[in-house]
Design an enzyme around this catalytic site. Structure first.
Site, PDB file in Angstrom:
ATOM      1  N   LYS A  57       0.850  -1.205   0.000  1.00  0.00           N
ATOM      2  CA  LYS A  57       0.000   0.000   0.000  1.00  0.00           C
ATOM      3  C   LYS A  57       0.883   1.251   0.000  1.00  0.00           C
ATOM      4  CE  LYS A  57      -1.825   1.788   3.968  1.00  0.00           C
ATOM      5  NZ  LYS A  57      -1.651   3.243   4.148  1.00  0.00           N
ATOM      6  N   ASN A  58       1.854   1.310   0.895  1.00  0.00           N
ATOM      7  CA  ASN A  58       2.627   2.543   1.083  1.00  0.00           C
ATOM      8  C   ASN A  58       3.703   2.756   0.023  1.00  0.00           C
ATOM      9  OD1 ASN A  58       0.957   3.037   3.179  1.00  0.00           O
ATOM     10  ND2 ASN A  58       2.445   2.573   4.788  1.00  0.00           N
ATOM     11  N   ARG A  66      -5.572  10.485   3.781  1.00  0.00           N
ATOM     12  CA  ARG A  66      -4.509  11.426   4.107  1.00  0.00           C
ATOM     13  C   ARG A  66      -3.432  11.419   3.023  1.00  0.00           C
ATOM     14  NH1 ARG A  66      -1.488  14.244   7.343  1.00  0.00           N
ATOM     15  NH2 ARG A  66       0.731  13.889   7.132  1.00  0.00           N
ATOM     16  N   CYS A 103      -5.883  11.764  11.941  1.00  0.00           N
ATOM     17  CA  CYS A 103      -6.586  10.517  12.287  1.00  0.00           C
ATOM     18  C   CYS A 103      -6.273  10.233  13.754  1.00  0.00           C
ATOM     19  CB  CYS A 103      -6.153   9.391  11.379  1.00  0.00           C
ATOM     20  SG  CYS A 103      -4.439   8.968  11.570  1.00  0.00           S
ATOM     21  N   ARG A 121      -1.126  14.567  12.693  1.00  0.00           N
ATOM     22  CA  ARG A 121      -0.599  14.378  11.332  1.00  0.00           C
ATOM     23  C   ARG A 121      -0.676  15.690  10.533  1.00  0.00           C
ATOM     24  NH1 ARG A 121      -2.070   8.565   9.237  1.00  0.00           N
ATOM     25  NH2 ARG A 121      -0.036   8.822   8.247  1.00  0.00           N
ATOM     26  N   PRO A 122      -0.060  16.728  11.060  1.00  0.00           N
ATOM     27  CA  PRO A 122      -0.067  18.015  10.367  1.00  0.00           C
ATOM     28  C   PRO A 122       0.721  17.946   9.053  1.00  0.00           C
ATOM     29  CG  PRO A 122       1.478  18.052  12.170  1.00  0.00           C
ATOM     30  CD  PRO A 122       0.747  16.749  12.274  1.00  0.00           C
ATOM     31  N   ILE A 123       0.597  19.001   8.246  1.00  0.00           N
ATOM     32  CA  ILE A 123       1.362  19.040   6.983  1.00  0.00           C
ATOM     33  C   ILE A 123       2.263  20.271   6.960  1.00  0.00           C
ATOM     34  CG2 ILE A 123      -0.393  17.739   5.696  1.00  0.00           C
ATOM     35  CD1 ILE A 123      -1.239  20.422   4.414  1.00  0.00           C
ATOM     36  N   ASP A 124       2.558  20.796   8.122  1.00  0.00           N
ATOM     37  CA  ASP A 124       3.350  22.042   8.202  1.00  0.00           C
ATOM     38  C   ASP A 124       4.707  21.907   7.515  1.00  0.00           C
ATOM     39  OD1 ASP A 124       3.878  20.140  10.171  1.00  0.00           O
ATOM     40  OD2 ASP A 124       4.647  21.614  11.586  1.00  0.00           O
ATOM     41  N   LEU A 125       5.365  20.773   7.719  1.00  0.00           N
ATOM     42  CA  LEU A 125       6.706  20.605   7.127  1.00  0.00           C
ATOM     43  C   LEU A 125       6.621  20.434   5.609  1.00  0.00           C
ATOM     44  CD1 LEU A 125       9.715  20.497   7.665  1.00  0.00           C
ATOM     45  CD2 LEU A 125       9.507  18.039   8.108  1.00  0.00           C
ATOM     46  N   ASP A 131       4.127   0.935  12.263  1.00  0.00           N
ATOM     47  CA  ASP A 131       2.934   0.262  11.742  1.00  0.00           C
ATOM     48  C   ASP A 131       2.803  -1.167  12.261  1.00  0.00           C
ATOM     49  OD1 ASP A 131       2.983   1.847   8.448  1.00  0.00           O
ATOM     50  OD2 ASP A 131       2.456   2.563  10.444  1.00  0.00           O
ATOM     51  N   ARG A 157      -8.946  -0.487   4.308  1.00  0.00           N
ATOM     52  CA  ARG A 157      -8.127   0.575   3.674  1.00  0.00           C
ATOM     53  C   ARG A 157      -6.774   0.011   3.248  1.00  0.00           C
ATOM     54  NH1 ARG A 157      -7.288   5.907   6.869  1.00  0.00           N
ATOM     55  NH2 ARG A 157      -5.898   6.074   5.078  1.00  0.00           N
TER      56      ARG A 157
HETATM   57  C1  EPZ Z   1       3.730   7.298   6.431  1.00  0.00           C
HETATM   58  O1  EPZ Z   1       2.889   8.272   7.015  1.00  0.00           O
HETATM   59  C2  EPZ Z   1       2.883   6.042   6.285  1.00  0.00           C
HETATM   60  N1  EPZ Z   1       1.737   6.303   5.409  1.00  0.00           N
HETATM   61  C3  EPZ Z   1       2.383   5.600   7.653  1.00  0.00           C
HETATM   62  O2  EPZ Z   1       1.655   4.382   7.489  1.00  0.00           O
HETATM   63  C4  EPZ Z   1       3.597   5.327   8.544  1.00  0.00           C
HETATM   64  O3  EPZ Z   1       3.145   4.982   9.843  1.00  0.00           O
HETATM   65  C5  EPZ Z   1       4.467   6.585   8.616  1.00  0.00           C
HETATM   66  O4  EPZ Z   1       4.849   6.992   7.289  1.00  0.00           O
HETATM   67  C6  EPZ Z   1       5.732   6.349   9.425  1.00  0.00           C
HETATM   68  O5  EPZ Z   1       6.466   5.302   8.881  1.00  0.00           O
HETATM   69  C7  EPZ Z   1       1.908   6.202   4.070  1.00  0.00           C
HETATM   70  O6  EPZ Z   1       2.978   5.928   3.580  1.00  0.00           O
HETATM   71  C8  EPZ Z   1       0.685   6.427   3.230  1.00  0.00           C
HETATM   72  P1  EPZ Z   1       5.531  10.781   8.640  1.00  0.00           P
HETATM   73  P2  EPZ Z   1       3.353   9.833   7.050  1.00  0.00           P
HETATM   74  O7  EPZ Z   1       5.395  12.052   7.873  1.00  0.00           O
HETATM   75  O8  EPZ Z   1       4.134  10.154   5.842  1.00  0.00           O
HETATM   76  C9  EPZ Z   1       4.952  14.244  11.857  1.00  0.00           C
HETATM   77  C10 EPZ Z   1      -0.224   2.980   7.594  1.00  0.00           C
HETATM   78  O9  EPZ Z   1      -0.785   2.416   8.543  1.00  0.00           O
HETATM   79  N2  EPZ Z   1       4.793  15.244  10.782  1.00  0.00           N
HETATM   80  O10 EPZ Z   1       6.795   9.991   8.522  1.00  0.00           O
HETATM   81  O11 EPZ Z   1       2.162  10.653   7.366  1.00  0.00           O
HETATM   82  C11 EPZ Z   1       3.812  13.238  11.907  1.00  0.00           C
HETATM   83  O12 EPZ Z   1       2.692  13.783  12.582  1.00  0.00           O
HETATM   84  C12 EPZ Z   1       0.240   4.406   7.760  1.00  0.00           C
HETATM   85  O13 EPZ Z   1       0.031   2.449   6.509  1.00  0.00           O
HETATM   86  C13 EPZ Z   1       4.662  16.595  11.128  1.00  0.00           C
HETATM   87  O14 EPZ Z   1       4.665  16.944  12.308  1.00  0.00           O
HETATM   88  O15 EPZ Z   1       4.309   9.812   8.328  1.00  0.00           O
HETATM   89  C14 EPZ Z   1       4.438  12.071  12.648  1.00  0.00           C
HETATM   90  O16 EPZ Z   1       4.366  12.328  14.041  1.00  0.00           O
HETATM   91  C15 EPZ Z   1      -0.078   4.951   9.146  1.00  0.00           C
HETATM   92  N3  EPZ Z   1       4.526  17.528  10.140  1.00  0.00           N
HETATM   93  C16 EPZ Z   1       5.903  12.122  12.188  1.00  0.00           C
HETATM   94  O17 EPZ Z   1       6.095  13.414  11.607  1.00  0.00           O
HETATM   95  C17 EPZ Z   1       4.516  17.177   8.816  1.00  0.00           C
HETATM   96  O18 EPZ Z   1       4.402  18.087   7.946  1.00  0.00           O
HETATM   97  C18 EPZ Z   1       6.265  11.083  11.127  1.00  0.00           C
HETATM   98  O19 EPZ Z   1       5.231  11.106  10.175  1.00  0.00           O
HETATM   99  C19 EPZ Z   1       4.651  15.794   8.480  1.00  0.00           C
HETATM  100  C20 EPZ Z   1       4.790  14.853   9.473  1.00  0.00           C
END
Ligand code: EPZ
Length: 416
Positions: A22-23, A92, A116, A121-125, A305, A397
């Site tokens: 999926k990812n 998302r 969720c 899960r903000p998108i600020d970065l 995960d 999902r």
């Molecule tokens: C990806 O999510 C995966 N989703 C997640 O899998 C996985 O748990 C995660 O990476 C970590 O490995 C997909 O690939 C579709 P991150 P992602 O950005 O990209 C924070 C599943 O079950 N953050 O690495 O959203 C964030 O809140 C899903 O398949 C910010 O603060 O994860 C988290 O605490 C669940 N600001 C941390 O970074 C931002 O702009 C890491 O999140 C972006 C992220």
């Protein structure tokens, strides 16, 4: 019928084919927007997140044809850059389209993708990093618009590792003017797959698999046929279910090289693992042993995960242990549900302390997100008595027909 009924206590026996990742599929599907023409993506899992991604691509003007796990995407008529709220809100991963649409069309208008239960899960970065490439972002109450001419390559020094931000910046950089450096870059196998897809289409990316990616922008990418690897988290899910319920299961096609930290942990808990050319034979003839402690982190550390699945295995063992969740701020959501099944678990800040009591009993429990839902199914398989897991749609999902897969392994499980 949005629930699953499980008559627990039966061992699992047989083999199951591990679905496409999926990812890995989702960012590769987003990346097809960068390529004029028709791309063919093989081994795309038949799950609702992929369905929503394909709907989003169609809403942007792409022609999508799906034949089982083969998906053909023609982006010649790509026109729209205003993504439908219903699909963005549901998934998302729609944020992954941001970089690709900016690179191809120079503009995007979208709602903020949903957070969720596992975290805000903000998108600020995402937005801050794209601004550093010349993107103008106008934020509104419920969403934002982003515009750019040709994106400009730059050196990104990220404050922390993010899978999604790494993916978005790769997609923004491959057609940008000049060179982009992403550091620290996420190293997950799904990132490596995305880079391999883009290099095959003509992108120039160095450092694949490392924590530092260097991308030289090119003028154009070319259509490719590409196969998505097997899903390491789906494979880990069936491995953990076998640890919980006992038995012997062959995980056909499991991506062994992507699962080192999970296999190490499973062995620590007593699972017998035979690594073969085309998969993993898992043999669990006793309850899982305790594992002491488990800490999640960015790849190649133990994946967040897989955390809920191993929490269930620890609850089924008869030894104490604790889990420290270092990626998301709220990923112990299944604890109250496991308590209904007799588990003794205490949560303090980002640690869950599990007193393995050697078994669980059936109960009615509620899935609240994807991996926690799959973990509750594993708990139902291990429990004595009948369990019902509600909100099956969360599980669908990310997993192709989880009920049929477990039924083929001898579980007494049915839609409810
Ligand atoms: C990806 O999510 C995966 N989703 C997640 O899998 C996985 O748990 C995660 O990476 C970590 O490995 C997909 O690939 C579709 P991150 P992602 O950005 O990209 C924070 C599943 O079950 N953050 O690495 O959203 C964030 O809140 C899903 O398949 C910010 O603060 O994860 C988290 O605490 C669940 N600001 C941390 O970074 C931002 O702009 C890491 O999140 C972006 C992220």
């Amino acid at each position: 019928m949005d629930a699953i009924r499980i008559y627990g206590g039966k061992c699992l026996e047989g083999q199951t084919r591990i679905q496409g990742s999926k990812n890995a599929s989702l960012p590769v599907l987003a990346a097809t927007l960068l390529i004029k023409g028709t791309c063919e993506i093989e081994n795309c899992p038949e799950i609702s997140d992929v369905y929503h991604m394909l709907r989003l691509l169609e809403s942007l003007g792409c022609k999508v044809v799906r034949e089982g796990t083969l998906v053909r995407i023609n982006t010649e008529q790509l026109s729209e850059c205003d993504m439908p709220a219903d699909s963005v809100g549901v998934m998302r991963s729609s944020i992954m389209l941001l970089g690709a649409l900016l690179a191809r069309l120079g503009g995007v208008k979208m709602e903020y993708p949903g957070g969720c239960v596992i975290g805000a899960r903000p998108i600020d970065l995402h937005l801050r990093s794209l601004r550093n490439m010349g993107v103008r972002v106008e934020e509104r109450e419920d969403g934002f618009s982003a515009y750019a001419g040709r994106l400009k390559g730059t050196r990104h020094r990220l404050p922390f590792i993010s899978v999604g931000v790494t993916e978005n910046l790769i997609l923004a950089a491959v057609l940008a003017e000049g060179t982009t450096v992403i550091e620290p870059a996420a190293r997950e196998p799904e990132i490596q797959t995305l880079c391999e897809f883009l290099v095959r289409a003509g992108a120039k990316i160095e450092g694949i698999g490392s924590g530092c990616l260097t991308i030289q922008g090119v003028d154009r990418l070319f259509p490719v046929r590409f196969g998505v690897p097997a899903d390491r988290i789906a494979a880990g899910t069936y491995l953990a279910a076998c640890m919980c319920a006992g038995g012997q299961v062959f995980l056909q096609g499991a991506p062994v090289s992507h699962m080192e930290s999970v296999l190490l942990q499973a062995r620590r808990m007593g699972a017998g693992l035979t690594l073969e050319e085309n998969g993993i034979l898992v043999t669990c003839r006793k309850k899982p042993a305790g594992c002491g402690q488990l800490v999640t982190g960015c790849y190649p550390a133990f994946p967040t995960d897989m955390q809920s699945l191993f929490m269930v295995a620890m609850a089924v063992s008869d030894q104490p242990g604790w889990i420290e969740e270092r990626v998301f701020e709220n990923r112990f959501r299944i604890v109250p549900e496991l308590r209904k099944m007799g588990a003794e678990i205490t949560v303090r800040e980002n640690r869950a302390y599990i007193c393995g009591r050697g078994g669980l009993h059936g109960a009615i429990v509620q899935a609240e997100e994807l991996r926690g839902g799959a973990a509750l199914v594993a708990a139902g398989l291990a429990a004595q008595g009948t369990s019902i897991v509600t909100n099956r749609h969360y599980i669908d999902r990310g997993y192709e027909d989880i009920v049929s897969s477990f039924r083929e392994l001898g579980a007494e499980i049915e839609p409810a």
